[in-house]
Design an enzyme around this catalytic site. Structure first.
Site, PDB file in Angstrom:
ATOM      1  N   HIS A   5      -9.509   1.144   4.791  1.00  0.00           N
ATOM      2  CA  HIS A   5      -8.249   1.332   5.537  1.00  0.00           C
ATOM      3  C   HIS A   5      -8.528   2.273   6.717  1.00  0.00           C
ATOM      4  O   HIS A   5      -9.329   3.197   6.600  1.00  0.00           O
ATOM      5  CB  HIS A   5      -7.176   1.920   4.604  1.00  0.00           C
ATOM      6  CG  HIS A   5      -5.813   1.883   5.218  1.00  0.00           C
ATOM      7  ND1 HIS A   5      -5.405   2.798   6.153  1.00  0.00           N
ATOM      8  CD2 HIS A   5      -4.771   1.026   5.049  1.00  0.00           C
ATOM      9  CE1 HIS A   5      -4.174   2.512   6.530  1.00  0.00           C
ATOM     10  NE2 HIS A   5      -3.768   1.436   5.870  1.00  0.00           N
TER      11      HIS A   5
ATOM     12  N   SER B 244       3.261  -2.447  10.386  1.00  0.00           N
ATOM     13  CA  SER B 244       4.717  -2.474  10.555  1.00  0.00           C
ATOM     14  C   SER B 244       5.342  -3.829  10.237  1.00  0.00           C
ATOM     15  O   SER B 244       6.281  -4.266  10.898  1.00  0.00           O
ATOM     16  CB  SER B 244       5.109  -2.014  11.969  1.00  0.00           C
ATOM     17  OG  SER B 244       4.660  -0.693  12.200  1.00  0.00           O
TER      18      SER B 244
ATOM     19  N   GLU C 109      -5.636  -5.166  10.593  1.00  0.00           N
ATOM     20  CA  GLU C 109      -4.617  -4.143  10.808  1.00  0.00           C
ATOM     21  C   GLU C 109      -4.856  -3.410  12.127  1.00  0.00           C
ATOM     22  O   GLU C 109      -5.654  -2.460  12.174  1.00  0.00           O
ATOM     23  CB  GLU C 109      -4.666  -3.115   9.670  1.00  0.00           C
ATOM     24  CG  GLU C 109      -4.386  -3.697   8.305  1.00  0.00           C
ATOM     25  CD  GLU C 109      -3.757  -2.649   7.401  1.00  0.00           C
ATOM     26  OE1 GLU C 109      -2.609  -2.864   6.989  1.00  0.00           O
ATOM     27  OE2 GLU C 109      -4.385  -1.609   7.136  1.00  0.00           O
TER      28      GLU C 109
ATOM     29  N   GLY D 109       2.276   2.021  10.779  1.00  0.00           N
ATOM     30  CA  GLY D 109       3.206   3.139  10.624  1.00  0.00           C
ATOM     31  C   GLY D 109       3.907   3.537  11.911  1.00  0.00           C
ATOM     32  O   GLY D 109       4.536   4.588  11.988  1.00  0.00           O
TER      33      GLY D 109
ATOM     34  N   ASN E 272       0.870  -1.182   0.000  1.00  0.00           N
ATOM     35  CA  ASN E 272       0.000   0.000   0.000  1.00  0.00           C
ATOM     36  C   ASN E 272       0.905   1.230   0.000  1.00  0.00           C
ATOM     37  O   ASN E 272       1.472   1.570   1.031  1.00  0.00           O
ATOM     38  CB  ASN E 272      -0.894  -0.033   1.250  1.00  0.00           C
ATOM     39  CG  ASN E 272      -1.709   1.241   1.401  1.00  0.00           C
ATOM     40  OD1 ASN E 272      -1.827   2.044   0.470  1.00  0.00           O
ATOM     41  ND2 ASN E 272      -2.280   1.439   2.583  1.00  0.00           N
ATOM     42  N   TRP E 273       1.032   1.851  -1.175  1.00  0.00           N
ATOM     43  CA  TRP E 273       1.949   2.994  -1.282  1.00  0.00           C
ATOM     44  C   TRP E 273       1.386   4.251  -0.629  1.00  0.00           C
ATOM     45  O   TRP E 273       2.087   5.235  -0.484  1.00  0.00           O
ATOM     46  CB  TRP E 273       2.248   3.286  -2.752  1.00  0.00           C
ATOM     47  CG  TRP E 273       3.035   2.221  -3.473  1.00  0.00           C
ATOM     48  CD1 TRP E 273       3.415   0.993  -2.999  1.00  0.00           C
ATOM     49  CD2 TRP E 273       3.550   2.303  -4.812  1.00  0.00           C
ATOM     50  NE1 TRP E 273       4.117   0.312  -3.956  1.00  0.00           N
ATOM     51  CE2 TRP E 273       4.223   1.085  -5.085  1.00  0.00           C
ATOM     52  CE3 TRP E 273       3.500   3.276  -5.806  1.00  0.00           C
ATOM     53  CZ2 TRP E 273       4.847   0.834  -6.305  1.00  0.00           C
ATOM     54  CZ3 TRP E 273       4.110   3.018  -7.027  1.00  0.00           C
ATOM     55  CH2 TRP E 273       4.783   1.814  -7.268  1.00  0.00           C
ATOM     56  N   LYS E 274       0.102   4.221  -0.309  1.00  0.00           N
ATOM     57  CA  LYS E 274      -0.573   5.405   0.271  1.00  0.00           C
ATOM     58  C   LYS E 274      -0.370   6.619  -0.639  1.00  0.00           C
ATOM     59  O   LYS E 274      -0.285   6.470  -1.853  1.00  0.00           O
ATOM     60  CB  LYS E 274      -0.077   5.662   1.695  1.00  0.00           C
ATOM     61  CG  LYS E 274      -0.115   4.413   2.562  1.00  0.00           C
ATOM     62  CD  LYS E 274       0.013   4.716   4.019  1.00  0.00           C
ATOM     63  CE  LYS E 274       0.114   3.423   4.804  1.00  0.00           C
ATOM     64  NZ  LYS E 274      -0.046   3.582   6.224  1.00  0.00           N
TER      65      LYS E 274
ATOM     66  N   GLY F 103       2.691  -1.239   4.323  1.00  0.00           N
ATOM     67  CA  GLY F 103       2.772   0.189   4.030  1.00  0.00           C
ATOM     68  C   GLY F 103       4.208   0.601   3.775  1.00  0.00           C
ATOM     69  O   GLY F 103       4.746   0.463   2.669  1.00  0.00           O
ATOM     70  N   GLY F 104       4.867   1.097   4.813  1.00  0.00           N
ATOM     71  CA  GLY F 104       6.221   1.659   4.697  1.00  0.00           C
ATOM     72  C   GLY F 104       7.200   0.777   3.931  1.00  0.00           C
ATOM     73  O   GLY F 104       7.937   1.264   3.058  1.00  0.00           O
TER      74      GLY F 104
ATOM     75  N   GLU G 258      -6.997   4.670   7.858  1.00  0.00           N
ATOM     76  CA  GLU G 258      -6.792   6.096   7.558  1.00  0.00           C
ATOM     77  C   GLU G 258      -8.017   6.688   6.872  1.00  0.00           C
ATOM     78  O   GLU G 258      -8.376   7.845   7.105  1.00  0.00           O
ATOM     79  CB  GLU G 258      -5.521   6.261   6.702  1.00  0.00           C
ATOM     80  CG  GLU G 258      -4.261   6.022   7.532  1.00  0.00           C
ATOM     81  CD  GLU G 258      -3.073   5.471   6.751  1.00  0.00           C
ATOM     82  OE1 GLU G 258      -3.077   5.528   5.510  1.00  0.00           O
ATOM     83  OE2 GLU G 258      -2.144   4.951   7.409  1.00  0.00           O
TER      84      GLU G 258
HETATM   85  C1  PEP Z   1      -0.851   0.039   6.140  1.00  0.00           C
HETATM   86  O1  PEP Z   1      -0.934   1.229   5.946  1.00  0.00           O
HETATM   87  O2  PEP Z   1      -1.751  -0.702   5.704  1.00  0.00           O
HETATM   88  C2  PEP Z   1       0.292  -0.465   6.890  1.00  0.00           C
HETATM   89  C3  PEP Z   1       0.253  -1.694   7.334  1.00  0.00           C
HETATM   90  O3  PEP Z   1       1.340   0.395   7.062  1.00  0.00           O
HETATM   91  P1  PEP Z   1       2.771   0.040   7.721  1.00  0.00           P
HETATM   92  O4  PEP Z   1       3.238  -1.242   7.125  1.00  0.00           O
HETATM   93  O5  PEP Z   1       3.640   1.191   7.383  1.00  0.00           O
HETATM   94  O6  PEP Z   1       2.530  -0.088   9.204  1.00  0.00           O
END
Ligand code: PEP
Length: 252
Positions: free
Chosen positions: A97, A215, A169, A175, A9-11, A236-237, A99
């Site tokens: 998500h 994470s 999640e 994050g 997920n590049w956001k 994500g990251g 967010e």
């Molecule tokens: C996400 O945004 O779905 C996520 C899991 O982010 P991260 O891996 O950065 O925690």
């Protein structure tokens, strides 16, 4: 046997130029290093979808979007429909998500409509659920997640429900660099599967891919992905660097 699905997920990151570079790197390395037991998905920004679709075509990597609107078309300035996503080669769509729930007020009811339209368009929803730290500390996290699933998904007929991917999640892990322990992840994934079984039966529940997100990185992916009920990851990251993303995938 459930196939593992790892989705990046590049956001709201990567310009068109940056997207082309990252997508090309991921496809190239995946081709050399990743076996066919894992489905890889890259959920890129809307502005990069069409260009990236040309890069991933015919490769091990599938194309995903991060959201879509709940209506098929019309006077909804600034929104993107499921049909538009499909027309540029999208196969997976992240829905709900945390967010989007937090910053854009997306409710379980709205997400039920989004799930319907994504399925009707022939794409796979990656439906996110997860609790806050406060909810976990109060011991209400399991009920909270069960309600998210019931309210947004349990209206579906079994055949449609089986097309869904669920991403668990925990919000406190997204994050933050804090990851759920394998025990916490396995416990929650098992509870989610049991909740699905209570509605659709064990046979259906056993087919559903439940990803962990929060994470997940190269150094913890293998451990998390070895849990019995963890069938992949939403990343994500670590999906923003090709090497890290591939190393997470290799943990599967
Ligand atoms: C996400 O945004 O779905 C996520 C899991 O982010 P991260 O891996 O950065 O925690």
């Amino acid at each position: 046997m459930r196939k593992k699905v790892i989705a990046g997920n590049w956001k709201m990151n990567k310009t068109l130029e940056d997207s082309l570079k990252l997508a090309t790197e991921v496809v190239t390395i995946a081709n050399d290093e990743v076996n066919n037991n894992v489905q890889i998905v890259m959920c890129v920004p809307f502005t990069s979808l069409y260009a990236v679709s040309n890069i991933v075509k015919g490769t091990k990597v599938a194309l995903g979007a991060q959201n879509c609107y709940s209506k098929p078309s019309g006077a909804y300035t600034g929104e993107i429909s499921a049909e538009m996503l499909k027309s540029v080669g999208v196969q997976y769509v992240i829905l709900g998500h945390s967010e989007r729930r937090e910053y854009f007020g997306e409710s379980n009811a709205l997400l039920a409509d989004k799930v319907n339209i994504v399925l009707a368009t022939g794409m796979t929803p990656i439906f996110c659920c997860g609790e806050t730290l406060a909810q976990r500390e109060k011991g209400i996290h399991i009920d909270f997640i069960n309600a998210q699933l019931t309210d947004s998904l349990f209206h579906l007929a079994p055949a449609d429900f089986q097309k869904i991917i669920i991403a668990y999640e925990p919000i406190w892990a997204i994050g933050t660099g804090v990851t759920a322990t394998t025990a916490q992840a396995q416990e929650m994934h098992e509870k989610i599967r049991n909740h699905i079984a209570s509605k659709y039966g064990t046979e259906v529940a056993e087919t559903i891919v439940i990803q962990y997100g929060g994470s997940m990185k190269p150094d913890n992916a293998k451990e998390l992905l070895s849990c019995k009920d963890v069938d992949g990851g939403l990343i994500g990251g670590a999906s923003l660097k090709a090497r890290d993303f591939i190393d997470v995938i290799k943990g599967a």
